[in-house]
Design a protein around this motif. Sequence first.
Motif, mmCIF file in Angstrom:
data_model
loop_
_atom_site.group_PDB
_atom_site.id
_atom_site.type_symbol
_atom_site.label_atom_id
_atom_site.label_comp_id
_atom_site.label_asym_id
_atom_site.label_seq_id
_atom_site.Cartn_x
_atom_site.Cartn_y
_atom_site.Cartn_z
ATOM 1 N N PHE A 6 0.833 -1.202 0.000
ATOM 2 C CA PHE A 6 0.000 0.000 0.000
ATOM 3 C C PHE A 6 0.872 1.257 0.000
ATOM 4 C CE2 PHE A 6 -3.502 -2.767 1.521
ATOM 5 C CZ PHE A 6 -4.507 -2.317 0.684
ATOM 6 N N ALA A 7 1.956 1.218 0.753
ATOM 7 C CA ALA A 7 2.852 2.374 0.836
ATOM 8 C C ALA A 7 3.475 2.692 -0.520
ATOM 9 C CB ALA A 7 3.940 2.110 1.878
ATOM 10 N N TRP A 8 3.951 1.664 -1.223
ATOM 11 C CA TRP A 8 4.549 1.898 -2.547
ATOM 12 C C TRP A 8 3.490 2.355 -3.546
ATOM 13 C CZ3 TRP A 8 9.332 3.000 -3.109
ATOM 14 C CH2 TRP A 8 10.301 2.430 -2.275
ATOM 15 N N LEU A 9 2.288 1.837 -3.439
ATOM 16 C CA LEU A 9 1.206 2.315 -4.309
ATOM 17 C C LEU A 9 0.896 3.789 -4.025
ATOM 18 C CD1 LEU A 9 -1.209 -0.760 -4.299
ATOM 19 C CD2 LEU A 9 0.139 0.119 -6.236
ATOM 20 N N ALA A 48 9.523 17.238 -4.673
ATOM 21 C CA ALA A 48 10.718 16.424 -4.444
ATOM 22 C C ALA A 48 10.721 15.902 -3.007
ATOM 23 C CB ALA A 48 11.982 17.231 -4.735
ATOM 24 N N VAL A 49 10.350 16.765 -2.068
ATOM 25 C CA VAL A 49 10.272 16.353 -0.667
ATOM 26 C C VAL A 49 9.202 15.283 -0.486
ATOM 27 C CG1 VAL A 49 9.692 17.124 1.672
ATOM 28 C CG2 VAL A 49 11.213 18.502 0.239
ATOM 29 N N VAL A 50 8.059 15.451 -1.144
ATOM 30 C CA VAL A 50 6.983 14.453 -1.042
ATOM 31 C C VAL A 50 7.446 13.102 -1.599
ATOM 32 C CG1 VAL A 50 4.648 13.844 -1.813
ATOM 33 C CG2 VAL A 50 5.123 16.139 -0.972
ATOM 34 N N VAL A 51 8.225 13.125 -2.661
ATOM 35 C CA VAL A 51 8.761 11.874 -3.218
ATOM 36 C C VAL A 51 9.710 11.223 -2.205
ATOM 37 C CG1 VAL A 51 10.302 10.928 -4.994
ATOM 38 C CG2 VAL A 51 8.454 12.468 -5.639
ATOM 39 N N VAL A 52 10.587 12.013 -1.612
ATOM 40 C CA VAL A 52 11.508 11.472 -0.602
ATOM 41 C C VAL A 52 10.721 10.896 0.579
ATOM 42 C CG1 VAL A 52 13.297 12.080 1.081
ATOM 43 C CG2 VAL A 52 13.450 12.915 -1.266
ATOM 44 N N LEU A 53 9.711 11.625 1.041
ATOM 45 C CA LEU A 53 8.866 11.101 2.119
ATOM 46 C C LEU A 53 8.160 9.819 1.692
ATOM 47 C CD1 LEU A 53 7.212 14.358 3.527
ATOM 48 C CD2 LEU A 53 9.007 12.975 4.584
ATOM 49 N N GLY A 54 7.728 9.764 0.444
ATOM 50 C CA GLY A 54 7.057 8.573 -0.067
ATOM 51 C C GLY A 54 7.970 7.356 -0.069
ATOM 52 N N ILE A 55 9.198 7.557 -0.484
ATOM 53 C CA ILE A 55 10.166 6.449 -0.479
ATOM 54 C C ILE A 55 10.457 6.031 0.964
ATOM 55 C CG2 ILE A 55 12.562 5.836 -0.999
ATOM 56 C CD1 ILE A 55 12.250 7.737 -3.494
ATOM 57 N N ALA A 56 10.667 7.020 1.832
ATOM 58 C CA ALA A 56 10.980 6.709 3.235
ATOM 59 C C ALA A 56 9.839 5.946 3.900
ATOM 60 C CB ALA A 56 11.276 8.000 3.998
ATOM 61 N N GLN A 57 8.594 6.394 3.717
ATOM 62 C CA GLN A 57 7.475 5.717 4.384
ATOM 63 C C GLN A 57 7.294 4.301 3.863
ATOM 64 O OE1 GLN A 57 3.926 5.252 3.052
ATOM 65 N NE2 GLN A 57 4.749 5.659 1.017
ATOM 66 N N ALA A 58 7.548 4.100 2.585
ATOM 67 C CA ALA A 58 7.430 2.742 2.038
ATOM 68 C C ALA A 58 8.523 1.834 2.599
ATOM 69 C CB ALA A 58 7.480 2.783 0.515
ATOM 70 N N MET A 59 9.719 2.376 2.745
ATOM 71 C CA MET A 59 10.816 1.578 3.286
ATOM 72 C C MET A 59 10.650 1.309 4.781
ATOM 73 S SD MET A 59 14.013 3.106 1.116
ATOM 74 C CE MET A 59 15.173 1.863 1.675
ATOM 75 N N ALA A 61 7.652 0.905 6.258
ATOM 76 C CA ALA A 61 6.313 0.342 6.482
ATOM 77 C C ALA A 61 6.297 -0.814 7.476
ATOM 78 C CB ALA A 61 5.709 -0.105 5.148
ATOM 79 N N ARG A 62 7.267 -1.688 7.409
ATOM 80 C CA ARG A 62 7.256 -2.869 8.291
ATOM 81 C C ARG A 62 7.564 -2.532 9.745
ATOM 82 N NH1 ARG A 62 10.381 -7.327 4.534
ATOM 83 N NH2 ARG A 62 8.939 -7.138 2.786
ATOM 84 N N THR A 63 8.395 -1.519 9.954
ATOM 85 C CA THR A 63 8.825 -1.221 11.321
ATOM 86 C C THR A 63 8.165 0.026 11.915
ATOM 87 O OG1 THR A 63 10.727 -0.005 10.455
ATOM 88 C CG2 THR A 63 11.066 -2.339 11.027
ATOM 89 N N LEU A 64 7.601 0.889 11.064
ATOM 90 C CA LEU A 64 6.997 2.133 11.535
ATOM 91 C C LEU A 64 5.710 2.409 10.745
ATOM 92 C CD1 LEU A 64 7.611 4.422 13.577
ATOM 93 C CD2 LEU A 64 8.751 5.633 11.701
ATOM 94 N N PRO A 65 4.662 1.640 11.017
ATOM 95 C CA PRO A 65 3.415 1.782 10.252
ATOM 96 C C PRO A 65 2.821 3.190 10.282
ATOM 97 C CG PRO A 65 3.323 -0.177 11.646
ATOM 98 C CD PRO A 65 4.582 0.558 11.995
ATOM 99 N N ILE A 66 3.080 3.952 11.347
ATOM 100 C CA ILE A 66 2.521 5.307 11.418
ATOM 101 C C ILE A 66 3.068 6.184 10.294
ATOM 102 C CG2 ILE A 66 4.238 6.223 13.044
ATOM 103 C CD1 ILE A 66 0.457 7.059 12.950
ATOM 104 N N ALA A 67 4.267 5.889 9.799
ATOM 105 C CA ALA A 67 4.816 6.649 8.674
ATOM 106 C C ALA A 67 3.923 6.480 7.443
ATOM 107 C CB ALA A 67 6.246 6.207 8.365
ATOM 108 N N VAL A 68 3.469 5.268 7.210
ATOM 109 C CA VAL A 68 2.571 4.997 6.083
ATOM 110 C C VAL A 68 1.235 5.685 6.305
ATOM 111 C CG1 VAL A 68 1.377 3.206 4.755
ATOM 112 C CG2 VAL A 68 3.699 2.785 5.618
ATOM 113 N N LEU A 69 0.728 5.633 7.529
ATOM 114 C CA LEU A 69 -0.565 6.250 7.808
ATOM 115 C C LEU A 69 -0.492 7.776 7.746
ATOM 116 C CD1 LEU A 69 -1.822 3.841 10.580
ATOM 117 C CD2 LEU A 69 -2.260 3.781 8.129
#
Length: 160
Positions: A6-9, A48-59, A61-69
């Motif tokens: 879901f995060a990568w999507l 560009a910042v949103v893209v960086v945040l998007g990559i970070a939250q996807a990476m 996802a397994r250890t920090l679900p709140i980042a995805v949310l």
Amino acid sequence: MTLEAFAWLGMAAYAAHALEEYTLDWRNWSRAILGLPVEWSDFYVTNAVVVVLGIAQAMLARTLPIAVLAYTGLMLINGFFMHVMPVIRTRGRFSPGVITAVVFFLPLGIATYRFAIESGLADAWTVVTGLVLGALILAFPIGMLLIKSKPYFRQDPTPV
């Protein structure tokens, strides 16, 4: 499906959203409708910042679900309040970004939160926290736009 998927999507949806906004002239729309003093350079840096945040939250996802949310909250709040609501408020004037907001952000955001709740990764408090963090992420660049022309924040060279 996993939260990571879901995060990568979500990241892919945001990339499509930025492309739609750029191609359909979000800058001039936001100046006219939202009254934001935005330049294309602001758009580039923010996305560009949103893209960086998007990559970070996807990476994370397994250890920090709140980042995805939080990123999902950003998608939902941006999609609804910055695109759908202005179309309604202006009685149908097109908003660059509304297509991807309606087709990707809203359904994917709802599905992500639903998955997180059903899989036990989120409760009501976590959902609210994700939405609040998403709102803060959206508010930060808008706040920067609104204060950058104030005398205290201007970086004009001082006269010699």
